[in-house]
Design a protein around this motif. Structure first.
Motif, PDB file in Angstrom:
ATOM      1  N   THR A 224       0.935  -1.138   0.015  1.00 43.82           N
ATOM      2  CA  THR A 224       0.008   0.176   0.133  1.00 43.82           C
ATOM      3  C   THR A 224       0.916   1.192   0.081  1.00 43.82           C
ATOM      4  OG1 THR A 224      -1.574  -1.248   1.266  1.00 43.82           O
ATOM      5  CG2 THR A 224      -1.670   1.235   1.121  1.00 43.82           C
ATOM      6  N   ALA A 225       2.052   1.211   0.974  1.00 40.38           N
ATOM      7  CA  ALA A 225       2.781   2.396   0.864  1.00 40.38           C
ATOM      8  C   ALA A 225       3.706   2.627  -0.481  1.00 40.38           C
ATOM      9  CB  ALA A 225       3.852   2.090   1.920  1.00 40.38           C
ATOM     10  N   ILE A 226       3.957   1.562  -1.100  1.00 39.22           N
ATOM     11  CA  ILE A 226       4.536   1.772  -2.329  1.00 39.22           C
ATOM     12  C   ILE A 226       3.757   2.065  -3.403  1.00 39.22           C
ATOM     13  CG2 ILE A 226       5.784   0.345  -4.173  1.00 39.22           C
ATOM     14  CD1 ILE A 226       7.534   0.862  -1.699  1.00 39.22           C
ATOM     15  N   ASN A 227       2.266   1.798  -3.397  1.00 35.83           N
ATOM     16  CA  ASN A 227       1.537   2.135  -4.404  1.00 35.83           C
ATOM     17  C   ASN A 227       0.998   3.566  -4.194  1.00 35.83           C
ATOM     18  OD1 ASN A 227       1.541  -0.412  -5.858  1.00 35.83           O
ATOM     19  ND2 ASN A 227      -0.277  -1.033  -4.357  1.00 35.83           N
ATOM     20  N   SER A 228       1.252   4.009  -2.867  1.00 34.44           N
ATOM     21  CA  SER A 228       0.973   5.341  -2.492  1.00 34.44           C
ATOM     22  C   SER A 228       2.307   6.338  -2.828  1.00 34.44           C
ATOM     23  CB  SER A 228       0.438   5.609  -1.154  1.00 34.44           C
ATOM     24  OG  SER A 228      -0.615   4.817  -0.704  1.00 34.44           O
ATOM     25  N   GLY A 229       3.395   6.005  -2.991  1.00 40.11           N
ATOM     26  CA  GLY A 229       4.603   6.417  -3.459  1.00 40.11           C
ATOM     27  C   GLY A 229       5.290   7.130  -2.195  1.00 40.11           C
ATOM     28  N   LYS A 230       4.983   6.318  -1.131  1.00 44.42           N
ATOM     29  CA  LYS A 230       5.558   6.657   0.319  1.00 44.42           C
ATOM     30  C   LYS A 230       6.417   5.523   0.591  1.00 44.42           C
ATOM     31  CE  LYS A 230       2.310  10.310   0.941  1.00 44.42           C
ATOM     32  NZ  LYS A 230       1.153  10.830   2.010  1.00 44.42           N
ATOM     33  N   PRO A 231       7.523   5.204   0.114  1.00 45.59           N
ATOM     34  CA  PRO A 231       8.275   3.999   0.732  1.00 45.59           C
ATOM     35  C   PRO A 231       8.897   4.439   2.055  1.00 45.59           C
ATOM     36  CG  PRO A 231       9.617   4.998  -1.000  1.00 45.59           C
ATOM     37  CD  PRO A 231       7.937   5.792  -0.800  1.00 45.59           C
ATOM     38  N   ASN A 232       8.173   4.420   3.002  1.00 41.60           N
ATOM     39  CA  ASN A 232       8.546   4.855   4.459  1.00 41.60           C
ATOM     40  C   ASN A 232       8.108   4.179   5.611  1.00 41.60           C
ATOM     41  OD1 ASN A 232       8.091   6.665   6.921  1.00 41.60           O
ATOM     42  ND2 ASN A 232       9.558   8.019   5.850  1.00 41.60           N
ATOM     43  N   ILE A 233       9.119   3.606   6.622  1.00 44.02           N
ATOM     44  CA  ILE A 233       8.864   2.610   7.474  1.00 44.02           C
ATOM     45  C   ILE A 233       7.557   3.325   8.588  1.00 44.02           C
ATOM     46  CG2 ILE A 233       9.470   1.501   9.685  1.00 44.02           C
ATOM     47  CD1 ILE A 233      10.757   0.132   7.201  1.00 44.02           C
ATOM     48  N   LYS A 234       7.934   4.645   8.659  1.00 39.40           N
ATOM     49  CA  LYS A 234       6.965   5.074   9.762  1.00 39.40           C
ATOM     50  C   LYS A 234       5.444   5.298   9.126  1.00 39.40           C
ATOM     51  CE  LYS A 234       9.922   8.015  12.360  1.00 39.40           C
ATOM     52  NZ  LYS A 234       9.698   7.460  13.573  1.00 39.40           N
ATOM     53  N   TYR A 235       5.677   5.399   7.688  1.00 41.58           N
ATOM     54  CA  TYR A 235       3.992   5.505   6.837  1.00 41.58           C
ATOM     55  C   TYR A 235       3.606   4.175   6.852  1.00 41.58           C
ATOM     56  CZ  TYR A 235       0.725   6.763   3.198  1.00 41.58           C
ATOM     57  OH  TYR A 235      -0.360   6.603   2.665  1.00 41.58           O
ATOM     58  N   ILE A 236       4.299   3.028   6.799  1.00 47.66           N
ATOM     59  CA  ILE A 236       3.854   1.822   6.855  1.00 47.66           C
ATOM     60  C   ILE A 236       3.089   1.359   8.086  1.00 47.66           C
ATOM     61  CG2 ILE A 236       4.657  -0.904   6.716  1.00 47.66           C
ATOM     62  CD1 ILE A 236       6.617   0.268   4.600  1.00 47.66           C
ATOM     63  N   GLY A 237       4.113   1.928   9.347  1.00 51.58           N
ATOM     64  CA  GLY A 237       3.586   1.637  10.846  1.00 51.58           C
ATOM     65  C   GLY A 237       2.441   2.228  10.810  1.00 51.58           C
ATOM     66  N   GLY A 238       1.924   3.415  10.292  1.00 49.34           N
ATOM     67  CA  GLY A 238       0.834   4.345  10.474  1.00 49.34           C
ATOM     68  C   GLY A 238      -0.238   3.605   9.797  1.00 49.34           C
ATOM     69  N   ILE A 239      -0.135   2.992   8.560  1.00 50.98           N
ATOM     70  CA  ILE A 239      -1.068   2.178   8.001  1.00 50.98           C
ATOM     71  C   ILE A 239      -1.553   1.092   8.916  1.00 50.98           C
ATOM     72  CG2 ILE A 239      -1.537   0.597   5.856  1.00 50.98           C
ATOM     73  CD1 ILE A 239       0.323   2.256   4.359  1.00 50.98           C
ATOM     74  N   LEU A 240      -0.563   0.198   9.353  1.00 54.16           N
ATOM     75  CA  LEU A 240      -0.884  -0.950  10.429  1.00 54.16           C
ATOM     76  C   LEU A 240      -1.621  -0.485  11.646  1.00 54.16           C
ATOM     77  CD1 LEU A 240       2.449  -2.834   9.883  1.00 54.16           C
ATOM     78  CD2 LEU A 240       0.217  -3.552   9.272  1.00 54.16           C
ATOM     79  N   ARG A 241      -1.004   0.741  12.048  1.00 58.72           N
ATOM     80  CA  ARG A 241      -1.923   1.153  13.234  1.00 58.72           C
ATOM     81  C   ARG A 241      -3.427   1.354  12.848  1.00 58.72           C
ATOM     82  NH1 ARG A 241       3.089   3.718  14.199  1.00 58.72           N
ATOM     83  NH2 ARG A 241       2.118   5.649  13.336  1.00 58.72           N
ATOM     84  N   ASN A 242      -3.656   2.212  11.846  1.00 56.06           N
ATOM     85  CA  ASN A 242      -5.041   2.376  11.375  1.00 56.06           C
ATOM     86  C   ASN A 242      -5.879   1.216  11.127  1.00 56.06           C
ATOM     87  OD1 ASN A 242      -6.893   4.246  10.303  1.00 56.06           O
ATOM     88  ND2 ASN A 242      -6.517   3.499   8.445  1.00 56.06           N
ATOM     89  N   TRP A 243      -5.357   0.050  10.515  1.00 57.20           N
ATOM     90  CA  TRP A 243      -5.975  -1.201  10.275  1.00 57.20           C
ATOM     91  C   TRP A 243      -6.137  -1.878  11.817  1.00 57.20           C
ATOM     92  CZ3 TRP A 243      -2.329  -3.490   6.034  1.00 57.20           C
ATOM     93  CH2 TRP A 243      -2.508  -2.753   4.788  1.00 57.20           C
ATOM     94  N   GLN A 244      -5.285  -1.667  12.461  1.00 58.02           N
ATOM     95  CA  GLN A 244      -5.535  -2.405  13.949  1.00 58.02           C
ATOM     96  C   GLN A 244      -6.593  -1.456  14.697  1.00 58.02           C
ATOM     97  OE1 GLN A 244      -2.469  -1.651  17.091  1.00 58.02           O
ATOM     98  NE2 GLN A 244      -2.230  -4.191  16.962  1.00 58.02           N
ATOM     99  N   MET A 245      -6.673  -0.162  14.682  1.00 59.14           N
ATOM    100  CA  MET A 245      -7.802   0.491  15.258  1.00 59.14           C
ATOM    101  C   MET A 245      -9.119   0.135  14.571  1.00 59.14           C
ATOM    102  SD  MET A 245      -6.180   4.342  15.780  1.00 59.14           S
ATOM    103  CE  MET A 245      -5.902   4.543  14.123  1.00 59.14           C
TER     104      MET A 245
END
Length: 276
Positions: A224-245
């Protein structure tokens, strides 16, 4: 994670107005309004203390309309400010959730790291002492006889076994079996997608993500992060936290959520186009 207690202060450096992004904002129209909204966002994030996520509750995130109301600012001004912050990487908006990717900059991380370092030193000192006891190499001014028991040696063995098990566990997390049945190294996958070598910090963060989430979910967040053009560990962590919530725990649920959001967006676009 949500549920952390409110913090009473956030860290602001005295040279903040020399920061490149703040200087760029200062050159924009209505810079004072933008900066006030920025500091209001920082204090709101500190009030809820949700690792930089702007969440009112576990289920409800702050929208731009809500921010306009509680900040007592025009909605268009808030939206304009959020656009600037997102452009400058000061906020990230993931599935509608506003996050502060560099939230740790505004917390007393130095103090926390100092405490962690002191703890590591105490543990290392204790283990060295235990090792000396096991080997019978205790020297210095000691009153009375020191009895070396097998317990000390056993504790040392336990530590070694634990470290060995931890390493094996990490290896199993990093190396998984892909859909074709062949082994796949997650770190190599990240490096391939990022098109560069990972830093030590990034490797540590990936291990943390794998500890907290299913490996397939981590891979999906990377995609998801790569498709959004944001290859960033913190961005990936944010995606996972959002899914978790949102109680999204499988890739299938991610697909369902994405379809639901897409359908909702298309419905809204149709309403905007036809005026109903």
């Amino acid at each position: 994670m949500l549920g952390m207690s409110e913090i009473k202060w956030i860290k602001i450096t005295t040279d903040i107005f020399d920061d490149e992004k703040i200087c760029l904002i200062d050159a924009l129209p209505d810079p004072d309004a933008i900066l006030v909204i920025w500091f209001k966002i920082l204090t709101l994030a500190g009030k809820h203390n949700s690792s930089g996520l702007l969440m009112m509750t576990d289920k409800v995130h702050y929208t731009d309309e809500m921010l306009a109301t509680i900040f007592r600012r025009p909605l268009n001004t808030v939206r304009m400010a959020l656009g600037v912050f997102e452009q400058f990487g000061m906020v990230e908006i993931i599935d509608g959730v506003i996050t502060l990717p560099n939230w740790e900059k505004h917390q007393n991380i130095d103090g926390m790291e100092k405490i962690k370092e002191q703890t590591r030193n105490r543990v290392a000192k204790y283990r060295k002492k235990q090792k000396n006891l096991a080997l019978g190499n205790v020297t210095g001014n000691v009153t009375g006889n020191v009895t070396v028991t097998h317990g000390n040696a056993l504790e040392e063995d336990k530590d070694k076994n634990k470290n060995r098990l931890d390493k094996d566990k990490n290896k199993k997390r990093i190396t998984t079996t892909n859909s074709s049945g062949s082994e796949e190294n997650i770190l190599e996958l990240f490096q391939s997608e990022f098109r560069r070598l990972l830093s030590g910090f990034e490797i540590e963060e990936i291990n943390h993500l794998l500890n907290e989430n299913d490996v397939d979910l981590v891979k999906e967040a990377l995609k998801t992060a790569i498709n959004s053009g944001k290859p960033n560990i913190k961005y990936i962590g944010g995606i996972l936290r959002n899914w978790q919530m949102n109680n999204v725990t499988t890739v299938e649920q991610v697909r369902q959520s994405e379809k639901k959001n897409k359908d909702k967006k298309e419905e809204q676009e149709a309403k905007d186009e036809w005026g109903y």
